[in-house]
Design a protein around this motif. Structure first.
Motif, PDB file in Angstrom:
ATOM      1  N   ALA A 126      -7.968  -3.039   3.230  1.00  0.00           N
ATOM      2  CA  ALA A 126      -7.109  -3.109   1.768  1.00  0.00           C
ATOM      3  C   ALA A 126      -6.517  -4.609   1.348  1.00  0.00           C
ATOM      4  O   ALA A 126      -5.340  -4.732   1.612  1.00  0.00           O
ATOM      5  CB  ALA A 126      -6.033  -1.890   1.753  1.00  0.00           C
ATOM      6  N   VAL A 127      -7.443  -5.278   1.256  1.00  0.00           N
ATOM      7  CA  VAL A 127      -7.171  -6.575   0.885  1.00  0.00           C
ATOM      8  C   VAL A 127      -7.279  -6.824  -0.436  1.00  0.00           C
ATOM      9  O   VAL A 127      -7.561  -5.873  -1.265  1.00  0.00           O
ATOM     10  CB  VAL A 127      -8.212  -7.619   1.285  1.00  0.00           C
ATOM     11  N   ARG A 128      -6.824  -8.099  -1.172  1.00  0.00           N
ATOM     12  CA  ARG A 128      -6.646  -8.395  -2.771  1.00  0.00           C
ATOM     13  C   ARG A 128      -8.207  -8.429  -3.240  1.00  0.00           C
ATOM     14  O   ARG A 128      -8.570  -7.633  -4.264  1.00  0.00           O
ATOM     15  CB  ARG A 128      -6.016  -9.415  -3.020  1.00  0.00           C
ATOM     16  N   SER A 129      -9.137  -9.087  -2.544  1.00  0.00           N
ATOM     17  CA  SER A 129     -10.638  -9.101  -3.177  1.00  0.00           C
ATOM     18  C   SER A 129     -11.515  -9.433  -2.009  1.00  0.00           C
ATOM     19  O   SER A 129     -11.167 -10.118  -1.011  1.00  0.00           O
ATOM     20  CB  SER A 129     -10.484 -10.182  -4.110  1.00  0.00           C
ATOM     21  N   LEU A 130     -12.494  -9.085  -2.389  1.00  0.00           N
ATOM     22  CA  LEU A 130     -14.015  -9.263  -1.381  1.00  0.00           C
ATOM     23  C   LEU A 130     -14.922  -9.694  -2.275  1.00  0.00           C
ATOM     24  O   LEU A 130     -15.357  -8.991  -3.301  1.00  0.00           O
ATOM     25  CB  LEU A 130     -14.242  -8.122  -0.593  1.00  0.00           C
ATOM     26  N   THR A 131     -15.604 -10.935  -1.930  1.00  0.00           N
ATOM     27  CA  THR A 131     -16.877 -11.387  -2.503  1.00  0.00           C
ATOM     28  C   THR A 131     -17.772 -11.390  -1.476  1.00  0.00           C
ATOM     29  O   THR A 131     -17.606 -12.093  -0.385  1.00  0.00           O
ATOM     30  CB  THR A 131     -16.343 -12.600  -3.267  1.00  0.00           C
ATOM     31  N   VAL A 132     -18.905 -10.917  -1.623  1.00  0.00           N
ATOM     32  CA  VAL A 132     -20.074 -11.182  -0.825  1.00  0.00           C
ATOM     33  C   VAL A 132     -21.496 -11.579  -1.569  1.00  0.00           C
ATOM     34  O   VAL A 132     -21.868 -10.882  -2.426  1.00  0.00           O
ATOM     35  CB  VAL A 132     -20.570  -9.724   0.074  1.00  0.00           C
ATOM     36  N   SER A 136     -15.780  -1.576   2.130  1.00  0.00           N
ATOM     37  CA  SER A 136     -14.687  -2.428   1.649  1.00  0.00           C
ATOM     38  C   SER A 136     -13.404  -1.486   0.958  1.00  0.00           C
ATOM     39  O   SER A 136     -13.923  -0.740   0.219  1.00  0.00           O
ATOM     40  CB  SER A 136     -15.116  -3.530   0.822  1.00  0.00           C
ATOM     41  N   ARG A 137     -12.438  -1.663   1.288  1.00  0.00           N
ATOM     42  CA  ARG A 137     -11.226  -1.105   0.651  1.00  0.00           C
ATOM     43  C   ARG A 137     -10.259  -1.923  -0.280  1.00  0.00           C
ATOM     44  O   ARG A 137      -9.209  -1.882  -0.604  1.00  0.00           O
ATOM     45  CB  ARG A 137     -10.140  -0.475   1.841  1.00  0.00           C
ATOM     46  N   ALA A 138     -10.881  -3.024  -0.524  1.00  0.00           N
ATOM     47  CA  ALA A 138     -10.434  -4.106  -1.292  1.00  0.00           C
ATOM     48  C   ALA A 138     -10.122  -3.725  -2.571  1.00  0.00           C
ATOM     49  O   ALA A 138     -10.620  -2.671  -3.212  1.00  0.00           O
ATOM     50  CB  ALA A 138     -11.318  -5.446  -1.353  1.00  0.00           C
ATOM     51  N   ALA A 139      -9.047  -4.219  -3.423  1.00  0.00           N
ATOM     52  CA  ALA A 139      -8.718  -3.713  -4.888  1.00  0.00           C
ATOM     53  C   ALA A 139      -9.681  -4.385  -5.696  1.00  0.00           C
ATOM     54  O   ALA A 139      -9.825  -3.743  -6.962  1.00  0.00           O
ATOM     55  CB  ALA A 139      -7.247  -4.634  -4.878  1.00  0.00           C
ATOM     56  N   ARG A 140     -10.401  -5.389  -5.269  1.00  0.00           N
ATOM     57  CA  ARG A 140     -11.596  -5.867  -6.270  1.00  0.00           C
ATOM     58  C   ARG A 140     -12.687  -6.101  -5.467  1.00  0.00           C
ATOM     59  O   ARG A 140     -12.479  -7.054  -4.331  1.00  0.00           O
ATOM     60  CB  ARG A 140     -10.986  -7.316  -6.988  1.00  0.00           C
ATOM     61  N   ASN A 141     -13.766  -5.827  -5.822  1.00  0.00           N
ATOM     62  CA  ASN A 141     -15.049  -5.977  -4.919  1.00  0.00           C
ATOM     63  C   ASN A 141     -16.171  -6.696  -5.914  1.00  0.00           C
ATOM     64  O   ASN A 141     -16.451  -6.160  -7.134  1.00  0.00           O
ATOM     65  CB  ASN A 141     -15.556  -4.906  -4.450  1.00  0.00           C
ATOM     66  N   THR A 142     -16.584  -7.703  -5.363  1.00  0.00           N
ATOM     67  CA  THR A 142     -17.886  -8.524  -6.039  1.00  0.00           C
ATOM     68  C   THR A 142     -18.906  -8.489  -5.054  1.00  0.00           C
ATOM     69  O   THR A 142     -19.057  -9.479  -4.249  1.00  0.00           O
ATOM     70  CB  THR A 142     -17.289  -9.932  -6.631  1.00  0.00           C
ATOM     71  N   ILE A 143     -19.706  -7.759  -5.165  1.00  0.00           N
ATOM     72  CA  ILE A 143     -20.904  -7.710  -4.147  1.00  0.00           C
ATOM     73  C   ILE A 143     -22.331  -8.158  -4.952  1.00  0.00           C
ATOM     74  O   ILE A 143     -22.834  -7.265  -5.729  1.00  0.00           O
ATOM     75  CB  ILE A 143     -21.143  -6.280  -3.626  1.00  0.00           C
ATOM     76  N   VAL A 144     -22.660  -9.268  -4.990  1.00  0.00           N
ATOM     77  CA  VAL A 144     -23.801  -9.938  -5.887  1.00  0.00           C
ATOM     78  C   VAL A 144     -24.883 -10.514  -5.046  1.00  0.00           C
ATOM     79  O   VAL A 144     -24.462 -11.368  -4.024  1.00  0.00           O
ATOM     80  CB  VAL A 144     -23.498 -10.931  -6.921  1.00  0.00           C
ATOM     81  N   ALA A 146     -14.926   7.894  -2.076  1.00  0.00           N
ATOM     82  CA  ALA A 146     -15.260   8.980  -1.442  1.00  0.00           C
ATOM     83  C   ALA A 146     -13.672   9.483  -0.508  1.00  0.00           C
ATOM     84  O   ALA A 146     -13.621  10.458  -0.112  1.00  0.00           O
ATOM     85  CB  ALA A 146     -16.435   8.752  -0.259  1.00  0.00           C
ATOM     86  N   GLU A 147     -13.022   8.440  -0.418  1.00  0.00           N
ATOM     87  CA  GLU A 147     -11.925   8.857   0.428  1.00  0.00           C
ATOM     88  C   GLU A 147     -10.452   9.026  -0.553  1.00  0.00           C
ATOM     89  O   GLU A 147      -9.701   8.702   0.130  1.00  0.00           O
ATOM     90  CB  GLU A 147     -11.540   7.800   1.600  1.00  0.00           C
ATOM     91  N   GLY A 148     -10.825   8.822  -1.722  1.00  0.00           N
ATOM     92  CA  GLY A 148      -9.848   8.843  -2.790  1.00  0.00           C
ATOM     93  C   GLY A 148      -9.600   7.720  -3.637  1.00  0.00           C
ATOM     94  O   GLY A 148      -9.663   6.565  -2.917  1.00  0.00           O
ATOM     95  N   LEU A 149      -9.493   7.586  -4.897  1.00  0.00           N
ATOM     96  CA  LEU A 149      -9.440   6.741  -5.522  1.00  0.00           C
ATOM     97  C   LEU A 149      -7.935   6.162  -5.674  1.00  0.00           C
ATOM     98  O   LEU A 149      -7.002   6.434  -6.615  1.00  0.00           O
ATOM     99  CB  LEU A 149      -9.886   7.048  -7.135  1.00  0.00           C
ATOM    100  N   THR A 150      -7.523   5.171  -4.893  1.00  0.00           N
ATOM    101  CA  THR A 150      -5.859   4.960  -4.529  1.00  0.00           C
ATOM    102  C   THR A 150      -5.787   3.589  -5.412  1.00  0.00           C
ATOM    103  O   THR A 150      -4.623   3.189  -5.347  1.00  0.00           O
ATOM    104  CB  THR A 150      -5.926   4.750  -3.109  1.00  0.00           C
ATOM    105  N   HIS A 151      -6.588   2.860  -5.682  1.00  0.00           N
ATOM    106  CA  HIS A 151      -6.436   1.581  -6.378  1.00  0.00           C
ATOM    107  C   HIS A 151      -6.194   1.872  -7.972  1.00  0.00           C
ATOM    108  O   HIS A 151      -6.776   2.782  -8.558  1.00  0.00           O
ATOM    109  CB  HIS A 151      -7.570   0.781  -6.161  1.00  0.00           C
TER     110      HIS A 151
END
Length: 381
Positions: free
Chosen positions: A182-188, A204-212, A258-263
């Protein structure tokens, strides 16, 4: 008198002491350490013992068997110099966690290969990230229980580019090719994730994900989800080639919530991907109740439902056969001029467009933008 003052300020008078701040700055100036079999520091762990904040560690190519380390310094750069430096666990670990435990903040890892991490709790990682902010480029993670495993840090941004993750996972479904907490952001971007052992290719449990602009492919492995965003978050999955293999143990390629929309954000955009299902059935995008999903310009190859769960805002997502691609047998899903995907897309908000295309084996280039967009991960050139 005025000349005397100027001379003292400039430190020009013979015998005049340098200001204390100048001495401190020199003492703390970043240094570069060189590591290699023929150097004073023969192993990366030796550099970890002497490096200070802001230093650079350049590691000669080669295999460093059984060498593990904990990095506590901030603003470090750890780089393979002249090629990848291979850190092979060979039964050793740092803190019972990883080959490298990175406890400092704002670390950059470049051209490093980490393999073979295994620990008693089955969570051995190539890198166990405990500090805030991590940037990884041009690096390989393979045959570990986790490629990279991070903790929870709401101030941390994790960026991964032009890297490879393959054959990671203990095989119990709880360890993965890439597992970001659970980090602030992940970019891959521009990376290849493949052959996860029972676990997910990317979780990823990040609050913001950019997978591009990545290639995410199971091959013949028993991987689970290709992309798992179990807690939601503001997420963009764009311009990827995602291939779910025939032995995948989960029918969904992309899973959201799948494990709950916690953000706070429950919004997912899936844009201009080529999604390939090699199972006999499945779901391309699985959505938890409450998710707000927008699917645009995706190509769907193989059987399966577009989504499961709540109704998605879906436009111009097309089922297509293999004959419209350059060489699907080697996962080259560039479009042929005859493809029905050419010029069939719809406009997407600028900040959410697929701006990059994956290039093999690890990299990306800018996607052309002219006229109506094509469907899928590639624009016809």
């Amino acid at each position: 008198m005025r000349l005397l003052v100027l001379a003292l300020a400039a430190g020009l008078l013979v015998g005049s002491p340098a200001p204390a701040s100048s001495y401190d700055e020199r003492a703390q100036a970043p240094r570069t350490w060189r590591v290699g079999p023929d150097r004073a520091l023969t192993t990366p762990s030796a550099a970890a013992a002497v490096a200070r904040d802001g230093d650079t560690v350049l590691i000669d190519p080669g295999t460093y068997s059984g060498d593990v380390a904990t990095w506590t310094q901030d603003d470090l750069t750890l780089r393979g110099d002249g090629g990848r430096a291979h850190l092979r666990a060979d039964g050793n670990d740092a803190q019972g966690k990883a080959i490298w435990v990175i406890a400092g903040d704002r670390t950059t890892v470049d051209r490093i290969e980490l393999s073979g991490a295994s620990v008693p709790d089955r969570n051995g990682a190539g890198i166990r990230q405990k500090g805030t902010d991590l940037t990884v480029t041009r690096s390989w993670f393979h045959d570990n229980e986790n490629g990279i495993l991070t903790g929870a840090d709401p101030e941390s941004d994790v960026v991964i580019t032009r890297s490879r993750f393959f054959r990671n996972g203990f095989g119990d479904g709880y360890s993965h090719n890439l597992y970001v907490g659970a980090v602030r952001s992940l970019t891959v971007s521009g990376s290849w994730l493949a052959d996860a052992r029972t676990g997910h290719e990317l979780k990823s449990r990040a609050a913001r994900n950019t997978i591009v602009a990545n290639r995410i492919s199971d091959g013949d492995a028993t991987a689970s989800y290709s992309v798992d965003l179990p807690n939601g978050g503001r997420s963009l999955v764009a311009g990827n080639v995602i291939v779910q293999g025939p032995r995948s143990e989960n029918p969904a390629l992309v899973s959201y919530g799948a494990e709950g929309l916690t953000h706070p954000s429950r919004t997912l955009w899936v844009v201009n991907n080529t999604l390939v299902n090699q199972r006999t059935s499945g779901t391309f995008v699985a959505l938890a109740a409450g998710a707000r999903a927008h699917l645009r310009n995706n190509l769907l190859v193989g059987p399966g439902d577009l989504t499961s769960g709540p109704t998605a805002d879906a436009r111009r997502n097309r089922v297509i056969g293999l004959d419209g691609f350059a060489d699907p047998q080697v996962e080259d899903f560039r479009l042929l001029p005859s493809s029905p995907a050419v010029d069939r897309g719809v406009a997407v908000p600028r900040r959410l467009r697929a701006r990059l295309e994956y290039t093999a084996p690890t990299g990306h280039v800018r996607r052309p933008a002219s006229g109506r967009p094509d469907l899928g991960a590639y624009e016809l050139r």
